[in-house]
Design a protein around this motif. Structure first.
Motif, PDB file in Angstrom:
ATOM      1  N   LEU A 167      32.655  34.844  40.014  1.00 29.30           N
ATOM      2  CA  LEU A 167      32.997  34.268  38.719  1.00 29.30           C
ATOM      3  C   LEU A 167      32.868  35.396  37.704  1.00 29.30           C
ATOM      4  CD1 LEU A 167      33.492  31.762  36.877  1.00 29.30           C
ATOM      5  CD2 LEU A 167      31.009  31.524  36.778  1.00 29.30           C
ATOM      6  N   LYS A 168      33.925  35.650  36.937  1.00 28.95           N
ATOM      7  CA  LYS A 168      33.890  36.724  35.945  1.00 28.95           C
ATOM      8  C   LYS A 168      33.785  36.112  34.556  1.00 28.95           C
ATOM      9  CE  LYS A 168      36.779  39.737  38.729  1.00 28.95           C
ATOM     10  NZ  LYS A 168      38.054  40.429  38.821  1.00 28.95           N
ATOM     11  N   ILE A 169      32.788  36.583  33.802  1.00 25.49           N
ATOM     12  CA  ILE A 169      32.564  36.106  32.440  1.00 25.49           C
ATOM     13  C   ILE A 169      32.545  37.315  31.526  1.00 25.49           C
ATOM     14  CG2 ILE A 169      30.987  34.908  30.894  1.00 25.49           C
ATOM     15  CD1 ILE A 169      29.942  33.391  33.361  1.00 25.49           C
ATOM     16  N   ASP A 170      33.381  37.288  30.490  1.00 26.55           N
ATOM     17  CA  ASP A 170      33.395  38.364  29.497  1.00 26.55           C
ATOM     18  C   ASP A 170      32.971  37.818  28.140  1.00 26.55           C
ATOM     19  OD1 ASP A 170      34.271  40.514  31.136  1.00 26.55           O
ATOM     20  OD2 ASP A 170      36.291  39.664  31.128  1.00 26.55           O
ATOM     21  N   TRP A 171      32.301  38.642  27.389  1.00 25.32           N
ATOM     22  CA  TRP A 171      31.793  38.315  26.061  1.00 25.32           C
ATOM     23  C   TRP A 171      30.965  37.029  26.102  1.00 25.32           C
ATOM     24  CZ3 TRP A 171      37.089  39.513  26.626  1.00 25.32           C
ATOM     25  CH2 TRP A 171      37.396  40.822  26.282  1.00 25.32           C
ATOM     26  N   PRO A 172      29.885  37.037  26.898  1.00 24.50           N
ATOM     27  CA  PRO A 172      29.091  35.818  27.046  1.00 24.50           C
ATOM     28  C   PRO A 172      28.458  35.411  25.717  1.00 24.50           C
ATOM     29  CG  PRO A 172      27.897  37.693  27.886  1.00 24.50           C
ATOM     30  CD  PRO A 172      29.265  38.182  27.550  1.00 24.50           C
ATOM     31  N   HIS A 173      28.621  34.171  25.364  1.00 24.44           N
ATOM     32  CA  HIS A 173      28.053  33.700  24.104  1.00 24.44           C
ATOM     33  C   HIS A 173      26.970  32.659  24.343  1.00 24.44           C
ATOM     34  CE1 HIS A 173      27.630  32.725  19.938  1.00 24.44           C
ATOM     35  NE2 HIS A 173      28.072  31.508  20.113  1.00 24.44           N
ATOM     36  N   HIS A 174      27.283  31.598  25.041  1.00 26.23           N
ATOM     37  CA  HIS A 174      26.315  30.518  25.265  1.00 26.23           C
ATOM     38  C   HIS A 174      26.460  30.064  26.718  1.00 26.23           C
ATOM     39  CE1 HIS A 174      23.616  27.397  23.668  1.00 26.23           C
ATOM     40  NE2 HIS A 174      24.175  26.623  24.591  1.00 26.23           N
ATOM     41  N   LEU A 175      25.869  30.812  27.631  1.00 25.03           N
ATOM     42  CA  LEU A 175      26.012  30.513  29.048  1.00 25.03           C
ATOM     43  C   LEU A 175      25.042  29.425  29.486  1.00 25.03           C
ATOM     44  CD1 LEU A 175      26.302  34.115  30.546  1.00 25.03           C
ATOM     45  CD2 LEU A 175      28.130  32.500  30.021  1.00 25.03           C
TER      46      LEU A 175
END
Length: 183
Positions: A167-175
């Motif tokens: 799973l790719k997440i960019d610019w994580p804000h509120h995981l």
């Protein structure tokens, strides 16, 4: 003895991330080891979860050649067993983007680290079922040092149960933990 208790006995506190309370649930701040101002917060982590800083484990480059990336390790592993829902989440963080091949190697290295822990639990705690039947999830979190933009989640295909299908997440804000655990 429960798996989480064994892990807590096995792993030094310095190699674990402490959870903190957040509105009757737990959260943890994960920092990119190579970039101190690069971090993200994961909310909704189960209370009994153990977060291991896998990079605290010395690189095995004194033994292995490293030509296939076997000396690499991801940054964190979260092991949780809440309400019978057993899940292990491997996390690699990058301050910017990162190369997919290298991230896959790092996730595989963290998986090998946990397999080593599993064998230690079997041999030294005499628990033959230690860390068995856990669902595994692999996550790459990128652009953690860049000012936050809208979080972008890229799922190569349905499940992220192998390093190659992370799973790719960019610019994580509120995981949320459930996001990462595929719930």
């Amino acid at each position: 003895m429960p798996d989480i208790d064994i892990l807590n006995q096995m792993i030094k506190d310095a190699a674990k991330v402490q959870l903190s309370n957040h509105y009757n649930r737990m959260k943890a701040e994960l920092a990119e080891p190579d970039h101190p101002r690069s971090s993200t917060v994961i909310y909704g982590i189960p209370e009994n979860a153990v977060i291991i800083k896998v990079d605290a484990f010395s690189s095995p480059d004194a033994v292995f050649v490293g030509s296939k990336g076997e000396c690499k390790r991801a940054d964190y592993v979260i092991v949780s067993n809440e309400g019978g829902r057993k899940v292990i989440v491997y996390i690699e963080m990058k301050a910017t983007k990162g190369q997919t091949t290298e991230i896959i190697q790092q996730l595989k290295g963290a998986q090998c680290f946990l397999a080593y822990c599993q064998e230690i639990g079997k041999a030294f705690w005499d628990e033959s079922d230690f860390l068995k039947k856990y669902r595994q999830c692999f996550v790459s979190i990128g652009h953690t040092s860049i000012p936050k933009r809208k979080t972008r989640i890229t799922r190569e295909s349905g499940k992220h149960d192998r390093p190659e299908k992370m799973l790719k997440i960019d610019w994580p804000h509120h995981l949320q933990f459930n996001q990462l655990a595929g719930a």
